[in-house]
Write a protein that holds these residues in place. Sequence first.
Motif, PDB file in Angstrom:
ATOM      1  N   ARG A   1      35.454  -2.617 -38.791  1.00 18.20           N
ATOM      2  CA  ARG A   1      35.183  -3.656 -39.792  1.00 18.20           C
ATOM      3  C   ARG A   1      34.172  -4.186 -40.449  1.00 18.20           C
ATOM      4  NH1 ARG A   1      39.662  -1.976 -37.971  1.00 18.20           N
ATOM      5  NH2 ARG A   1      41.680  -2.612 -37.529  1.00 18.20           N
ATOM      6  N   TRP A   2      34.825  -3.765 -41.428  1.00 15.82           N
ATOM      7  CA  TRP A   2      33.815  -4.707 -42.685  1.00 15.82           C
ATOM      8  C   TRP A   2      33.553  -5.653 -42.796  1.00 15.82           C
ATOM      9  CZ3 TRP A   2      29.072  -1.357 -45.145  1.00 15.82           C
ATOM     10  CH2 TRP A   2      29.290  -0.302 -44.790  1.00 15.82           C
ATOM     11  N   LEU A   3      32.650  -6.638 -42.266  1.00 15.72           N
ATOM     12  CA  LEU A   3      33.108  -8.338 -42.391  1.00 15.72           C
ATOM     13  C   LEU A   3      32.428  -8.922 -43.625  1.00 15.72           C
ATOM     14  CD1 LEU A   3      32.937  -9.804 -38.830  1.00 15.72           C
ATOM     15  CD2 LEU A   3      35.392  -9.285 -40.122  1.00 15.72           C
ATOM     16  N   LYS A   4      32.633  -9.628 -44.976  1.00 18.42           N
ATOM     17  CA  LYS A   4      31.886 -10.408 -46.071  1.00 18.42           C
ATOM     18  C   LYS A   4      31.330 -11.535 -45.544  1.00 18.42           C
ATOM     19  CE  LYS A   4      35.693 -10.451 -47.996  1.00 18.42           C
ATOM     20  NZ  LYS A   4      37.021 -10.905 -49.131  1.00 18.42           N
ATOM     21  N   PRO A   5      30.678 -12.236 -46.129  1.00 19.06           N
ATOM     22  CA  PRO A   5      29.845 -13.256 -45.492  1.00 19.06           C
ATOM     23  C   PRO A   5      30.917 -14.396 -44.965  1.00 19.06           C
ATOM     24  CG  PRO A   5      28.557 -12.521 -47.694  1.00 19.06           C
ATOM     25  CD  PRO A   5      29.826 -11.428 -47.183  1.00 19.06           C
ATOM     26  N   GLY A   6      30.549 -15.079 -44.350  1.00 28.48           N
ATOM     27  CA  GLY A   6      31.350 -15.708 -43.752  1.00 28.48           C
ATOM     28  C   GLY A   6      32.629 -15.579 -43.021  1.00 28.48           C
ATOM     29  N   GLU A   7      32.900 -14.115 -43.120  1.00 29.90           N
ATOM     30  CA  GLU A   7      34.193 -13.510 -42.371  1.00 29.90           C
ATOM     31  C   GLU A   7      34.213 -13.468 -41.267  1.00 29.90           C
ATOM     32  OE1 GLU A   7      37.558 -10.047 -43.137  1.00 29.90           O
ATOM     33  OE2 GLU A   7      34.819 -10.344 -44.155  1.00 29.90           O
ATOM     34  N   ARG A   8      35.010 -13.765 -40.017  1.00 32.71           N
ATOM     35  CA  ARG A   8      35.248 -13.531 -38.801  1.00 32.71           C
ATOM     36  C   ARG A   8      36.620 -12.841 -37.783  1.00 32.71           C
ATOM     37  NH1 ARG A   8      35.847 -19.751 -36.503  1.00 32.71           N
ATOM     38  NH2 ARG A   8      34.637 -19.701 -37.834  1.00 32.71           N
ATOM     39  N   VAL A   9      36.499 -12.404 -36.705  1.00 32.39           N
ATOM     40  CA  VAL A   9      37.291 -11.487 -36.603  1.00 32.39           C
ATOM     41  C   VAL A   9      37.255 -11.918 -34.622  1.00 32.39           C
ATOM     42  CG1 VAL A   9      37.691  -9.173 -35.412  1.00 32.39           C
ATOM     43  CG2 VAL A   9      36.772  -9.765 -37.954  1.00 32.39           C
ATOM     44  N   ARG A  10      38.181 -11.955 -34.597  1.00 30.20           N
ATOM     45  CA  ARG A  10      37.686 -12.181 -32.665  1.00 30.20           C
ATOM     46  C   ARG A  10      38.611 -11.059 -31.739  1.00 30.20           C
ATOM     47  NH1 ARG A  10      40.840 -17.217 -30.732  1.00 30.20           N
ATOM     48  NH2 ARG A  10      39.172 -18.026 -31.269  1.00 30.20           N
ATOM     49  N   VAL A  11      38.286  -9.839 -30.948  1.00 29.44           N
ATOM     50  CA  VAL A  11      38.739  -9.079 -30.521  1.00 29.44           C
ATOM     51  C   VAL A  11      39.328  -9.553 -29.419  1.00 29.44           C
ATOM     52  CG1 VAL A  11      37.752  -6.840 -29.248  1.00 29.44           C
ATOM     53  CG2 VAL A  11      36.577  -7.905 -31.207  1.00 29.44           C
ATOM     54  N   CYS A  12      40.617  -9.082 -28.894  1.00 27.03           N
ATOM     55  CA  CYS A  12      41.060  -9.184 -27.533  1.00 27.03           C
ATOM     56  C   CYS A  12      41.144  -8.596 -26.381  1.00 27.03           C
ATOM     57  CB  CYS A  12      41.510 -10.458 -28.008  1.00 27.03           C
ATOM     58  SG  CYS A  12      41.918 -11.728 -28.799  1.00 27.03           S
ATOM     59  N   THR A  13      41.428  -8.340 -25.428  1.00 27.12           N
ATOM     60  CA  THR A  13      41.789  -7.291 -24.371  1.00 27.12           C
ATOM     61  C   THR A  13      42.934  -8.161 -23.547  1.00 27.12           C
ATOM     62  OG1 THR A  13      39.825  -8.167 -22.693  1.00 27.12           O
ATOM     63  CG2 THR A  13      40.418  -6.454 -24.223  1.00 27.12           C
ATOM     64  N   ASP A  14      44.210  -7.459 -23.223  1.00 22.94           N
ATOM     65  CA  ASP A  14      44.319  -8.251 -21.818  1.00 22.94           C
ATOM     66  C   ASP A  14      44.033  -8.159 -20.284  1.00 22.94           C
ATOM     67  OD1 ASP A  14      44.556  -5.355 -20.932  1.00 22.94           O
ATOM     68  OD2 ASP A  14      45.904  -5.006 -20.688  1.00 22.94           O
ATOM     69  N   TYR A  15      42.894  -8.026 -19.891  1.00 19.70           N
ATOM     70  CA  TYR A  15      41.897  -8.731 -18.692  1.00 19.70           C
ATOM     71  C   TYR A  15      41.925  -9.627 -18.705  1.00 19.70           C
ATOM     72  CZ  TYR A  15      38.338  -7.930 -15.455  1.00 19.70           C
ATOM     73  OH  TYR A  15      37.325  -7.624 -14.873  1.00 19.70           O
ATOM     74  N   ARG A  16      42.098 -10.083 -17.357  1.00 23.75           N
ATOM     75  CA  ARG A  16      41.880 -10.919 -16.432  1.00 23.75           C
ATOM     76  C   ARG A  16      41.314 -11.328 -15.494  1.00 23.75           C
ATOM     77  NH1 ARG A  16      46.179 -14.455 -18.944  1.00 23.75           N
ATOM     78  NH2 ARG A  16      47.801 -13.000 -20.603  1.00 23.75           N
ATOM     79  N   GLY A  17      40.288 -10.501 -15.081  1.00 25.35           N
ATOM     80  CA  GLY A  17      39.175 -10.772 -14.323  1.00 25.35           C
ATOM     81  C   GLY A  17      37.850 -11.133 -13.994  1.00 25.35           C
TER      82      GLY A  17
ATOM     83  N   GLU B   1      34.555  -3.357 -22.448  1.00 24.79           N
ATOM     84  CA  GLU B   1      33.828  -3.018 -21.038  1.00 24.79           C
ATOM     85  C   GLU B   1      34.816  -2.703 -19.982  1.00 24.79           C
ATOM     86  OE1 GLU B   1      30.966  -2.107 -20.567  1.00 24.79           O
ATOM     87  OE2 GLU B   1      29.888  -2.640 -22.101  1.00 24.79           O
ATOM     88  N   ASN B   2      36.335  -3.975 -20.320  1.00 21.75           N
ATOM     89  CA  ASN B   2      36.921  -4.139 -18.686  1.00 21.75           C
ATOM     90  C   ASN B   2      37.992  -4.612 -19.341  1.00 21.75           C
ATOM     91  OD1 ASN B   2      36.495  -3.205 -16.118  1.00 21.75           O
ATOM     92  ND2 ASN B   2      34.840  -5.239 -16.794  1.00 21.75           N
ATOM     93  N   GLY B   3      39.764  -3.548 -20.182  1.00 25.62           N
ATOM     94  CA  GLY B   3      41.120  -3.946 -20.847  1.00 25.62           C
ATOM     95  C   GLY B   3      41.531  -3.101 -21.786  1.00 25.62           C
ATOM     96  N   ASP B   4      42.356  -3.444 -21.780  1.00 25.66           N
ATOM     97  CA  ASP B   4      43.191  -2.674 -23.059  1.00 25.66           C
ATOM     98  C   ASP B   4      42.174  -2.794 -25.008  1.00 25.66           C
ATOM     99  OD1 ASP B   4      44.375  -0.799 -25.178  1.00 25.66           O
ATOM    100  OD2 ASP B   4      46.191  -1.936 -24.948  1.00 25.66           O
ATOM    101  N   PRO B   5      41.169  -1.509 -24.986  1.00 27.42           N
ATOM    102  CA  PRO B   5      40.630  -2.033 -25.979  1.00 27.42           C
ATOM    103  C   PRO B   5      41.428  -1.723 -27.500  1.00 27.42           C
ATOM    104  CG  PRO B   5      40.221   0.270 -25.166  1.00 27.42           C
ATOM    105  CD  PRO B   5      41.508  -0.639 -24.272  1.00 27.42           C
ATOM    106  N   GLY B   6      42.955  -1.943 -27.362  1.00 30.26           N
ATOM    107  CA  GLY B   6      43.640  -1.858 -28.843  1.00 30.26           C
ATOM    108  C   GLY B   6      44.225  -3.015 -28.882  1.00 30.26           C
ATOM    109  N   ARG B   7      43.293  -3.948 -28.885  1.00 29.66           N
ATOM    110  CA  ARG B   7      44.212  -5.489 -29.481  1.00 29.66           C
ATOM    111  C   ARG B   7      42.765  -6.162 -29.834  1.00 29.66           C
ATOM    112  NH1 ARG B   7      46.557  -9.669 -25.663  1.00 29.66           N
ATOM    113  NH2 ARG B   7      46.755 -10.587 -28.290  1.00 29.66           N
ATOM    114  N   TRP B   8      43.173  -6.005 -31.448  1.00 27.50           N
ATOM    115  CA  TRP B   8      41.949  -6.932 -32.367  1.00 27.50           C
ATOM    116  C   TRP B   8      42.478  -8.181 -32.237  1.00 27.50           C
ATOM    117  CZ3 TRP B   8      37.837  -4.993 -34.841  1.00 27.50           C
ATOM    118  CH2 TRP B   8      37.088  -3.950 -35.095  1.00 27.50           C
TER     119      TRP B   8
END
Length: 76
Positions: A25-41, A69-76
């Motif tokens: 993902r190409w982020l412009k200045p000031g832009e943000r992205v949250r990466v999430c997984t289903d991992y709860r360990g 490192e852990n969990g499903d990497p399919g969620r952004w």
Amino acid sequence: MAATEVQNDSDGWLVLWLEPLGEDRWLKPGERVRVCTDYRGEEMAFSVTYWVRNEDRAAGIENVSVWVENGDPGRW
């Protein structure tokens, strides 16, 4: 759920590489992205690596990799 947020605080582009999917993902200045997984360990869910190549820096581009490192990497 585990989550980490990447924000571009630079004046140029920040390329976020999501691994092991090999997506970017190409982020412009000031832009943000949250990466999430289903991992709860207890183990670390993500690792983050930042780098700049001379050619990229000359073009106003910086890079960061978020490795799931852990969990499903399919969620952004």
